[in-house]
Design a protein around this motif. Structure first.
Motif, short mmCIF file in Angstrom:
data_model
loop_
_atom_site.label_atom_id
_atom_site.label_comp_id
_atom_site.label_asym_id
_atom_site.label_seq_id
_atom_site.Cartn_x
_atom_site.Cartn_y
_atom_site.Cartn_z
N TYR A 192 -36.88 84.92 16.23
CA TYR A 192 -36.45 86.29 15.97
C TYR A 192 -36.96 86.78 14.61
O TYR A 192 -37.45 87.91 14.48
N LEU A 193 -36.90 85.95 13.62
CA LEU A 193 -37.31 86.35 12.27
C LEU A 193 -38.81 86.56 12.19
O LEU A 193 -39.29 87.53 11.57
N ILE A 194 -39.57 85.70 12.80
CA ILE A 194 -41.03 85.72 12.64
C ILE A 194 -41.70 86.64 13.65
O ILE A 194 -42.89 86.95 13.53
N VAL A 225 -47.46 83.42 9.30
CA VAL A 225 -46.61 82.95 10.39
C VAL A 225 -46.56 81.43 10.38
O VAL A 225 -45.49 80.82 10.52
N GLU A 226 -47.72 80.79 10.22
CA GLU A 226 -47.76 79.33 10.20
C GLU A 226 -46.97 78.77 9.02
O GLU A 226 -46.24 77.78 9.16
N SER A 227 -47.13 79.39 7.86
CA SER A 227 -46.42 78.93 6.66
C SER A 227 -44.91 79.09 6.82
O SER A 227 -44.13 78.18 6.49
N LEU A 228 -44.48 80.25 7.33
CA LEU A 228 -43.05 80.50 7.53
C LEU A 228 -42.48 79.55 8.57
O LEU A 228 -41.37 79.01 8.39
N ASN A 229 -43.21 79.33 9.65
CA ASN A 229 -42.73 78.42 10.70
C ASN A 229 -42.52 77.02 10.17
O ASN A 229 -41.52 76.35 10.47
N GLN A 230 -43.47 76.56 9.37
CA GLN A 230 -43.37 75.20 8.84
C GLN A 230 -42.16 75.07 7.91
O GLN A 230 -41.37 74.11 8.03
N THR A 231 -42.01 76.04 7.01
CA THR A 231 -40.90 75.97 6.06
C THR A 231 -39.55 76.11 6.74
O THR A 231 -38.62 75.35 6.48
N THR A 266 -42.86 92.43 3.75
CA THR A 266 -42.51 91.41 4.75
C THR A 266 -41.20 90.73 4.40
O THR A 266 -40.32 90.56 5.26
N LEU A 267 -41.03 90.36 3.14
CA LEU A 267 -39.79 89.70 2.72
C LEU A 267 -38.61 90.65 2.86
O LEU A 267 -37.53 90.25 3.33
N ALA A 268 -38.78 91.89 2.45
CA ALA A 268 -37.68 92.86 2.57
C ALA A 268 -37.27 93.02 4.02
O ALA A 268 -36.07 93.10 4.34
N MET A 269 -38.25 93.05 4.94
CA MET A 269 -37.95 93.20 6.36
C MET A 269 -37.28 91.95 6.93
O MET A 269 -36.40 92.03 7.79
N LEU A 270 -37.70 90.78 6.48
CA LEU A 270 -37.04 89.54 6.92
C LEU A 270 -35.57 89.53 6.52
O LEU A 270 -34.69 89.16 7.30
N LEU A 271 -35.30 89.95 5.29
CA LEU A 271 -33.92 90.01 4.82
C LEU A 271 -33.13 91.07 5.58
O LEU A 271 -31.95 90.88 5.89
#
Length: 444
Positions: A273-275, A284-290, A346-351
């Motif tokens: 949902y977040l990504i 996307v790859e970096s966020l998925n891994q973390t 991107t960070l603001a939208m994720l939050l």
């Protein structure tokens, strides 16, 4: 209306043990609080300020304060500096709260300004007066006084001071979410924070509505952001998601589809949902891994339990920590990564997506933002402009996605290709709680 809970000691740190003269400190404090409450309800601000100055600054008796000055003396004689400072602090917020009821904000500024001339220079001071003056100076140099100063920071002036003053509405959040603060302080901070946020939402809506109008050749509403003309394109980017696939609708769909899942499966869906709306493949790859590393280890004891409200709240709070500050002090690795690559929006939208599925995490998020602002206040503006950009983007994002403001994009030239181009659209804003701000096209 602001709650006038003055003598409720549940939210204070006052103690009830007697001082060496046998007079309970809490009883002495209550005498002072009641004196100030009676005075602020019955007298004009000028009289209240004079009585406060006589009591705490000058430490002199007056015709109206014999019991209050006696009570303050008992606290000083008890040699308890912490309770003296607690008394001064809570007394300030009692007055500020009552003046807020009357919408008298200037009196609060005058109150805090009274401390600016406190000095310890006269050698002939009595031991008692010397102790009082030393404690007062210590209070002025304490975090408690710095918190008070947030209430008099001038907004929107030609000399705004430190760059962090643009984010007072967030810096106030730790004050009203801290259960150890006096109830008056928490209420005053909550009221002022909301007032500043509402004013920003109003100013942003007015600016976006009128800045695009050909009727007004000169700007009639000041840009309330620090982004200059870039703010219009940013607002367009924020509101481009609309209709069936708006962030709010997607959040509702996510909650409906996951309400019967166990926690292990819920976390996997949460990550997707977040990504979902992130476009860049590398990010996307970096966020998925973390996120996989973080979420797999989160609350493992609940993996087979069905997701419920309390667990959702705890999970969203931890997610916010990952994206902002995990130790509530320094920026998290994920925050630094996103900032270093310029992914402010991107960070603001994720939050925002986290808050869409768990509105009760809003206070925790704003607390974390306040901690980040406090962390970077030690740097001059030109050395941390990249993070200030994020604070601006965050502030605008949450101002746009609010219940009492509606933003829409309208395509002004139908001859332009269907591919989305910012220049082909204008943004229209409407505040439901104020006058209709929707702009008419220039050709109407």
């Amino acid at each position: 209306m602001i709650r006038e809970v003055i003598l409720d000691t549940h939210h204070t740190e006052s103690r009830t043990q007697p001082n060496p003269l046998g007079f309970p400190i809490q009883q002495a404090q209550d005498v002072i609080y009641q004196f100030l409450l009676d005075t602020v309800r019955q007298q004009p601000p000028e009289t209240v300020l004079q009585e406060f100055k006589l009591l705490f600054i000058d430490y002199n008796a007056s015709e109206g304060n014999p019991e209050a000055i006696k009570a303050l003396s008992e606290i000083i004689f008890a040699n308890d500096e912490k309770e003296f400072q607690n008394t001064v602090k809570r007394s300030c917020y009692i007055l500020i709260n009552n003046w807020y009821i009357l919408r008298d904000f200037n009196a609060s500024q005058d109150l805090i300004s009274l401390f600016s001339n406190v000095q310890l220079t006269r050698k002939r001071l009595s031991p008692t007066l010397s102790r009082q003056r030393t404690w007062l100076l210590n209070f002025i140099n304490s975090p408690d006084y710095h918190e008070l100063q947030l209430f008099i920071t001038q907004q929107g002036t030609s000399d705004p001071g430190h760059w962090s003053n643009r984010y007072i509405s967030y810096l106030l959040v730790p004050q009203y979410t801290n259960p150890h603060n006096p109830v008056e302080q928490r209420e005053a901070a909550r009221i002022l924070s909301k007032k500043l946020k509402d004013q920003f939402k109003f100013d942003l809506a007015m600016y976006t509505a009128h800045s695009q109008s050909a009727i007004h050749r000169e700007p009639i509403h000041q840009n309330p952001t620090g982004l200059g003309d870039k703010v219009l394109d940013l607002v367009k980017k924020i509101v481009v998601k609309h209709g069936l696939f708006s962030y709010k609708n997607v959040a509702n769909i996510f909650l409906e589809q996951t309400q019967e899942l166990n926690y292990r499966k819920f976390k996997r869906s949460l990550q997707s949902y977040l990504i979902f709306s992130v476009k860049k493949k590398e990010l996307v790859e970096s966020l998925n891994q973390t996120l996989t590393e973080k979420l797999n280890n989160l609350y493992q004891d609940y993996h087979e339990a069905t997701i419920e409200a309390a667990l959702l709240l705890r999970t969203c709070n931890r997610l916010i920590d990952y994206f902002t500050t995990e130790n509530q002090d320094e920026p998290s690795p994920l925050f630094i990564l996103l900032m270093s690559q310029g992914h402010h929006l991107t960070l603001a939208m994720l939050l925002l997506k986290i808050i869409m599925i768990c509105p009760n995490s809003r206070n925790h998020l704003e607390n974390c933002i306040a901690k980040l602002i406090q962390y970077y206040t030690k740097y001059p503006e030109d050395e941390c402009s990249w993070v200030i950009t994020f604070f601006e983007v965050f502030k605008i994002t949450f101002a746009v996605h609010t219940d009492n403001v509606q933003y829409n994009l309208i395509k002004m030239d139908n001859n332009i290709s269907s591919e989305f181009k910012l220049d082909a659209y204008r943004v229209f804003s409407q505040l439901r709680d104020y006058a209709n701000l929707e702009e008419k096209p220039d050709n109407q």
